[in-house]
Design a protein around this motif. Sequence first.
Motif, PDB file in Angstrom:
ATOM      1  N   UNK A   1       0.787  -1.230   0.000  1.00 31.78           N
ATOM      2  CA  UNK A   1       0.000   0.000   0.000  1.00 31.78           C
ATOM      3  C   UNK A   1       0.812   1.269   0.000  1.00 31.78           C
ATOM      4  N   UNK A   2       2.093   1.201   0.341  1.00 25.84           N
ATOM      5  CA  UNK A   2       2.941   2.398   0.401  1.00 25.84           C
ATOM      6  C   UNK A   2       3.500   2.676  -0.990  1.00 25.84           C
ATOM      7  N   UNK A   3       2.655   3.187  -1.851  1.00 20.75           N
ATOM      8  CA  UNK A   3       3.046   3.351  -3.252  1.00 20.75           C
ATOM      9  C   UNK A   3       4.211   4.314  -3.399  1.00 20.75           C
ATOM     10  N   UNK A   4       4.167   5.447  -2.695  1.00 22.10           N
ATOM     11  CA  UNK A   4       5.263   6.411  -2.815  1.00 22.10           C
ATOM     12  C   UNK A   4       6.564   5.830  -2.270  1.00 22.10           C
ATOM     13  N   UNK A   5       6.491   5.121  -1.142  1.00 22.14           N
ATOM     14  CA  UNK A   5       7.691   4.502  -0.581  1.00 22.14           C
ATOM     15  C   UNK A   5       8.251   3.420  -1.474  1.00 22.14           C
ATOM     16  N   UNK A   6       7.372   2.627  -2.075  1.00 20.18           N
ATOM     17  CA  UNK A   6       7.823   1.561  -2.968  1.00 20.18           C
ATOM     18  C   UNK A   6       8.448   2.129  -4.236  1.00 20.18           C
ATOM     19  N   UNK A   7       7.850   3.203  -4.770  1.00 18.10           N
ATOM     20  CA  UNK A   7       8.419   3.850  -5.948  1.00 18.10           C
ATOM     21  C   UNK A   7       9.789   4.436  -5.623  1.00 18.10           C
ATOM     22  N   UNK A   8       9.957   4.960  -4.414  1.00 17.86           N
ATOM     23  CA  UNK A   8      11.270   5.472  -4.003  1.00 17.86           C
ATOM     24  C   UNK A   8      12.316   4.361  -4.014  1.00 17.86           C
ATOM     25  N   UNK A   9      11.928   3.163  -3.564  1.00 18.71           N
ATOM     26  CA  UNK A   9      12.865   2.032  -3.599  1.00 18.71           C
ATOM     27  C   UNK A   9      13.261   1.701  -5.038  1.00 18.71           C
ATOM     28  N   UNK A  10      12.289   1.713  -5.927  1.00 27.02           N
ATOM     29  CA  UNK A  10      12.583   1.449  -7.337  1.00 27.02           C
ATOM     30  C   UNK A  10      13.503   2.531  -7.885  1.00 27.02           C
TER      31      UNK A  10
END
Length: 587
Positions: free
Chosen positions: A13-22
Amino acid sequence: MRIALAQLNPTIGDISGNVDKIRQAAGKARRIGAGLVVSPELAVTGYPPRDLLCRKDFLERVKRALEEDIAPLSNEIAILVGAPVRGTEVPGEERSTAPDFLFNAALLYAGGKQIGRQDKSLLPNYDVFEESRYFRPAGRRIPVQLGEWSLGLTICEDIWNDKDYWNRQLYEVDPVEELVARGVDLLVNISASPYHYGKIRLRVDMLRSLARKHGRVIIYVNQVGGNDELIFDGTSLAVDASGNVVCLAQSFKEDLLVLEVEQHGSRWILAETAAEAGPAPDRDKPAAAANNEGRLSPCGDLPARALPEEDISYVYRALVLGIADYMRKTGFRKALVGLSGGIDSSVTAALAAAALGPENVLGVSMPSRYSSPGSRYDARKLAENLGIAFREVPIEGMFSAFLEVMNQGGEPCGDLAEENIQARIRGNILMFISNREGYLTLTTGNKSEMAVGYCTLYGDMSGGLAVLADVPKVMVYQLARYINREREIIPHSVLVKPPSAELKPGQVDQDSLPPYEVLDAILQAYIEEEKPADEIAARGFDPDLVREVIRKVDRAEYKRRQAAPGLRVTSRAFGMGRRMPIAWRAG
């Protein structure tokens, strides 16, 4: 082509956090000289997102992240990312001519735009998986072009249907066969494959077999981390066309691998996520092995990691990761464990200290009139050895008050209700400390006890996470010995004394249960292998004992339905992967 395998630990659910990892992985890969970075299945949302996929606002946020974050990022490096995508079955088809479905997609971006897409074909709907609830399967499987390379994109289950390896097929379609028949240069699988003991060895063997069969390089990128009950090990890898594993990511940690594949030969370069990327390696440096079609071979001074030999250390690492991620992703920093001086609470406390640091773990001993001096000593000694905080809260006064009130001033009955009230008093104490001081209570019951109902509702089952709920008793002892591999952490007396709940004089577990070696073998056959009673008895067990164990398992379903989430480390755990009714009877 230089390809980066980004083994990531997303938060659901943490889309912004996951995109940051990418984004971070893509930046490191670009600095190393990679032209493509590959992320796991549903990396944008985390896996499994479950009913978040039913929320329109959630899917809109995913769409915006792909359009506004991932696509522009691909101006610097091509990105293969996993995400749920709503649209027509055939990309580009007008919505007026086809219905709008949700797909589990692998999306390829380059030059600031999406240049390829392959939806997941095989949707698992067994054990912990329920993808048919949310997604529609792909109707076609076609190569995706990236420069001169023809990529065969697959998603997790798509590679688990080889009839020659399994001697059967769960699905009519074999995506790998279709893509190879269309002439792809290499196969890429983005995955969210949850761990259980033995899974890594099985997965590596299957991928090697698949690569040999089709004569193709296979790049496999798996999610890592704990998400609720599931633990993902990562262990991403690349296999050459001869079935040799030439690069292997770490297990239970985020990692970044970079390898170079050439159409008429290959070489690979390994880079850790923890290290700052240096200058790109010299592209003119000759490969270390002869050029063979689709072959991956070592290059430079970085040797390939040894293939994993799974042992109890993998279960230990899985549980440590599961605790750490469950705490972090739910917002807790401190854990609380009731210490009885027994093996289960000792192992749970040791795992918690390893996951969170001993400064973030509190052990609470709650002795009653039946607690032996040895158990009280063992609980305190364990806390000292671990370096965790320790409190002793005797329950005799509260227990006596209950006996007085519930027996109306008469003599205690010594029945099961009086035994269990001790566990319930302890549960209340732990939850009081949890509420007041902000600890998450970790329950300590093991799989063997949970299976047959040897646990107390609202007592030792009270808490936020059941650490050992999928660990059979025999394996608990193996974990204890592993924890003590370098020095004595769990007192030796804990490992050798007979297991006991200490709820009445002289009580030991074997008063009510068969020896755990026997019980665990019967439970594995019934729960994990789903064998009927007669087949289990045919393995040399007393038929009456087998039937009694099965009866206890079936009758305890109502307890397990109310248990805290348990970390999964076997092939069949209680919880989301085992959906048994409570009100039923064998006819």
